[in-house]
Design a protein around this motif. Sequence first.
Motif, PDB file in Angstrom:
ATOM      1  N   ARG A 114       0.829  -1.209   0.000  1.00 25.78           N
ATOM      2  CA  ARG A 114       0.000   0.000   0.000  1.00 25.78           C
ATOM      3  C   ARG A 114       0.859   1.252   0.000  1.00 25.78           C
ATOM      4  O   ARG A 114       0.647   2.187  -0.790  1.00 25.78           O
ATOM      5  CB  ARG A 114      -0.929  -0.016   1.218  1.00 25.78           C
ATOM      6  CG  ARG A 114      -1.982   1.075   1.218  1.00 25.78           C
ATOM      7  CD  ARG A 114      -2.904   0.914   2.405  1.00 25.78           C
ATOM      8  NE  ARG A 114      -2.285   1.356   3.622  1.00 25.78           N
ATOM      9  CZ  ARG A 114      -2.286   2.615   4.050  1.00 25.78           C
ATOM     10  NH1 ARG A 114      -2.873   3.551   3.342  1.00 25.78           N
ATOM     11  NH2 ARG A 114      -1.720   2.934   5.183  1.00 25.78           N
ATOM     12  N   PHE A 148      -1.526  -4.881  -5.474  1.00 29.31           N
ATOM     13  CA  PHE A 148      -2.285  -4.764  -4.222  1.00 29.31           C
ATOM     14  C   PHE A 148      -3.758  -5.074  -4.475  1.00 29.31           C
ATOM     15  O   PHE A 148      -4.375  -5.879  -3.765  1.00 29.31           O
ATOM     16  CB  PHE A 148      -2.118  -3.355  -3.658  1.00 29.31           C
ATOM     17  CG  PHE A 148      -2.792  -3.119  -2.339  1.00 29.31           C
ATOM     18  CD1 PHE A 148      -2.115  -3.295  -1.149  1.00 29.31           C
ATOM     19  CD2 PHE A 148      -4.128  -2.727  -2.282  1.00 29.31           C
ATOM     20  CE1 PHE A 148      -2.737  -3.085   0.067  1.00 29.31           C
ATOM     21  CE2 PHE A 148      -4.759  -2.519  -1.072  1.00 29.31           C
ATOM     22  CZ  PHE A 148      -4.061  -2.691   0.109  1.00 29.31           C
ATOM     23  N   TRP A 190     -11.256  -3.983   1.340  1.00 25.87           N
ATOM     24  CA  TRP A 190      -9.894  -3.965   0.805  1.00 25.87           C
ATOM     25  C   TRP A 190      -9.891  -3.574  -0.668  1.00 25.87           C
ATOM     26  O   TRP A 190      -8.981  -2.884  -1.140  1.00 25.87           O
ATOM     27  CB  TRP A 190      -9.246  -5.339   0.995  1.00 25.87           C
ATOM     28  CG  TRP A 190      -8.698  -5.551   2.369  1.00 25.87           C
ATOM     29  CD1 TRP A 190      -9.295  -6.191   3.406  1.00 25.87           C
ATOM     30  CD2 TRP A 190      -7.441  -5.088   2.863  1.00 25.87           C
ATOM     31  NE1 TRP A 190      -8.489  -6.169   4.520  1.00 25.87           N
ATOM     32  CE2 TRP A 190      -7.344  -5.496   4.209  1.00 25.87           C
ATOM     33  CE3 TRP A 190      -6.391  -4.372   2.301  1.00 25.87           C
ATOM     34  CZ2 TRP A 190      -6.242  -5.216   5.013  1.00 25.87           C
ATOM     35  CZ3 TRP A 190      -5.285  -4.097   3.097  1.00 25.87           C
ATOM     36  CH2 TRP A 190      -5.216  -4.505   4.430  1.00 25.87           C
ATOM     37  N   GLN A 234     -10.017   0.114  -0.988  1.00 23.69           N
ATOM     38  CA  GLN A 234      -8.689   0.650  -0.715  1.00 23.69           C
ATOM     39  C   GLN A 234      -7.748   0.437  -1.901  1.00 23.69           C
ATOM     40  O   GLN A 234      -6.987   1.333  -2.285  1.00 23.69           O
ATOM     41  CB  GLN A 234      -8.130  -0.029   0.538  1.00 23.69           C
ATOM     42  CG  GLN A 234      -6.833   0.578   1.030  1.00 23.69           C
ATOM     43  CD  GLN A 234      -6.284  -0.158   2.233  1.00 23.69           C
ATOM     44  OE1 GLN A 234      -5.097  -0.138   2.486  1.00 23.69           O
ATOM     45  NE2 GLN A 234      -7.140  -0.826   2.986  1.00 23.69           N
ATOM     46  N   GLY A 235      -7.821  -0.748  -2.505  1.00 26.19           N
ATOM     47  CA  GLY A 235      -6.956  -1.051  -3.636  1.00 26.19           C
ATOM     48  C   GLY A 235      -7.266  -0.211  -4.853  1.00 26.19           C
ATOM     49  O   GLY A 235      -6.343   0.270  -5.538  1.00 26.19           O
ATOM     50  N   LEU A 286      -5.999   3.263  -4.388  1.00 31.61           N
ATOM     51  CA  LEU A 286      -4.553   3.279  -4.599  1.00 31.61           C
ATOM     52  C   LEU A 286      -4.225   3.296  -6.089  1.00 31.61           C
ATOM     53  O   LEU A 286      -3.355   4.058  -6.535  1.00 31.61           O
ATOM     54  CB  LEU A 286      -3.951   2.038  -3.941  1.00 31.61           C
ATOM     55  CG  LEU A 286      -2.461   2.035  -3.621  1.00 31.61           C
ATOM     56  CD1 LEU A 286      -2.132   3.119  -2.618  1.00 31.61           C
ATOM     57  CD2 LEU A 286      -2.062   0.672  -3.072  1.00 31.61           C
ATOM     58  N   TYR A 335      -8.119   3.915   6.219  1.00 32.94           N
ATOM     59  CA  TYR A 335      -7.626   3.846   4.853  1.00 32.94           C
ATOM     60  C   TYR A 335      -8.727   4.116   3.831  1.00 32.94           C
ATOM     61  O   TYR A 335      -8.446   4.414   2.667  1.00 32.94           O
ATOM     62  CB  TYR A 335      -7.028   2.462   4.571  1.00 32.94           C
ATOM     63  CG  TYR A 335      -5.805   2.124   5.389  1.00 32.94           C
ATOM     64  CD1 TYR A 335      -5.016   3.126   5.951  1.00 32.94           C
ATOM     65  CD2 TYR A 335      -5.446   0.801   5.620  1.00 32.94           C
ATOM     66  CE1 TYR A 335      -3.910   2.812   6.712  1.00 32.94           C
ATOM     67  CE2 TYR A 335      -4.326   0.477   6.373  1.00 32.94           C
ATOM     68  CZ  TYR A 335      -3.556   1.496   6.920  1.00 32.94           C
ATOM     69  OH  TYR A 335      -2.449   1.187   7.672  1.00 32.94           O
TER      70      TYR A 335
END
Length: 719
Positions: free
Chosen positions: A224, A246, A255, A258-259, A262, A305
Amino acid sequence: MNWKPEAQKFLLENNYDQLTNFYEQAIAEEPDQITHYWYLGLAYLLQNKEEVAQTTWLLAMAGQDQQVEQWTEELVQILDQEAVRQENTNSHTKSWLIRQYIREFAPNNLNNLLLLIKIAIALGEFTPQLLNDWQVIENLQQHQHIDLDLLLQIIKQVLEFPSSEALAFTEACLPYYSENPVTLTDNLMLVAVKIASETLNPKYGANIAEFCLKLRPEYAEPLRHLSYFYSNAGEYQKGIETAKNFLNNCITNAWKVQGSTLLLRALFVAGGWLEAEPVMQQHKSLVLDLVKNPPDDLHPIAASYLIPANYYLPAFEDQPEEYHHLQNLLAQLFQKVVQAGSQELVNLPWKNPQEKNRKLKIGYIAHTLRSHSVGWLSRWIFKYYNHELFETHLYLIHQSLEDNGWIGAEVDGISNFGSEPEQIAAKIKADQIDILVDLDSITLDITCTVMALKPAPVQVTWLGWDASGIPAVDYFLADSYVLPENAQDYYRATIWRLPTTYVAVDGFEVAVPTLRRDDLGIPADAVIYFSAQHGHKRHPDTTRLQMQIIKQVPNSYFLIKGRSDEATIKQFFTKIAESEGVDPSRLIYLPRDINEYVHRANLGIADIVLDTYPYNGATTTLETLWMGVPLVTRVGKQFAARNSYTFLMNAGVTEGIAWTDAEYVEWGVKLGLDSSLRQQVAWKLRQSRQTSPLWNAQQFTMELEKAYQQMWERYIESR
């Protein structure tokens, strides 16, 4: 140590003269007792008589080759024990001296070398070159028995000295933690984030994070952060590939959000708009599904996050109703999880005196009060605030005091923190801050976590970004232009509209320009359009409009500057230029300037600046107007699409304000063809320096302080 009782007394009293006399007499009485020589030499050393100490030890060993190894070991033990005693009494200089002699007698004693590093750092004598001089890495590679707690402490300290030697040292330490890597990797990531943030050295942070993946390939945290580090270091493709890696390994929806966040960041920072568009559509679906079906076991750290998940949505489209609907739901979920994990702190009552007419304590929390847009814009309120009516405190995240030398002397309190939101919130509550102002908004998860913990009775968001949507935030500062009249319909925080502008500065420092037309091969009579923005602001639709302007203005050039992947951004502009019939040779790409002062000076080369949409410039717009350069901006509905509009209106300039795509092109062409119109706008901007509220930070500070007083009165009345 086996000191004689009398000698022990002299040692503890630091009476080294008597200690020396005692062992000189002991040797006279028992010349064959070899340990007397070790203690006598140490007594001389404690008196700083290094040559006499060495002579004493070496003469005792002379001619005794068979016993030298045993005696050396005995001497080293005696010296080590005294070094420990000196360290325990904070006598670092004495300990340093003793351990240097241990290194002379036992150069491969790894624990001693580590303790030497520790002392050198404490004394301010450490340089990474010492790791080579003392052959520390070579000794580590011998896999000696070692104190792992000490080693971890030294690793963290050595990494604070960014260098190839520090990285080589850390890599040599990795095998010692192969069987139990968790403690090391968790600590390394904290150091990596701190180094990358505080020293603005993301490449070094990436090097540290890579070590974590060597020990724990399944560890998600380094991946991350690595994407952030790579992108910030200019290694854009590595940032993209790491983000994809990721995301591909994410299983749960939380998740995946979040990925995809990113990946969007990595793509947008690089300027990879074409690849980002389908990722954005998938991302919106993931966020909507998450807020509709929140997981029951979401950890506070994982929730933190998620809070910036919608950061890039306003760059993609001008749909504030949809954006704030999603953001409010996400922020509500975030706050619920954060508060559930910190009930003791949340339930701790405020002890602020419930009085209207008293001196108010105003706290500002930020990670951006350095050479950053927020720092450049907010610094004036600290210069002008009323010390009789207000007490001002700064809570700085991942910044050193050196970063804020220009501001620290102008406030009443300043506290520096790393990644410790609960510690920050506890400090704010203990300081009895009445009004806490968030200067970061969703640009930093740590700040969001602090705000969600509600450490102050009244909480405000200003500057860093649009409203965060966190329920614990009471107000969002705006003005009559930067948000449309109906914005309160979809904002959770109460919009507090200041009477003129929502930000003001007295001006900007300017250096000597480094750009000249002839250096760029541009004719003196050419018209220069200019744009300096990050890759995520360069929407393809607006870029097409800019190309249409260039096409319609003969002998015009477009200068392009900003942080992004050079190859990607050139490909992006070239493709759009060719599709609009513009020769790509009329596009000139500029490197980033060495600092803000030079950037502002170089704005003088431009005839017209073309703003971005739906994500306008903010500080870049203010700098443009201060330098007297006409600006063309497209106004939208959302906060990010109205910054340039409010700044132009507050500067008394309406030329260049467009409400449609067609008007944007029309203004761009009109200003390009009409030099007298450009001169009139430039004259208005120069005059505005003396009359506009935009350039009157003292008046603005008074208006802001009045708003604080009214907010506090409302709070007291509501109680």
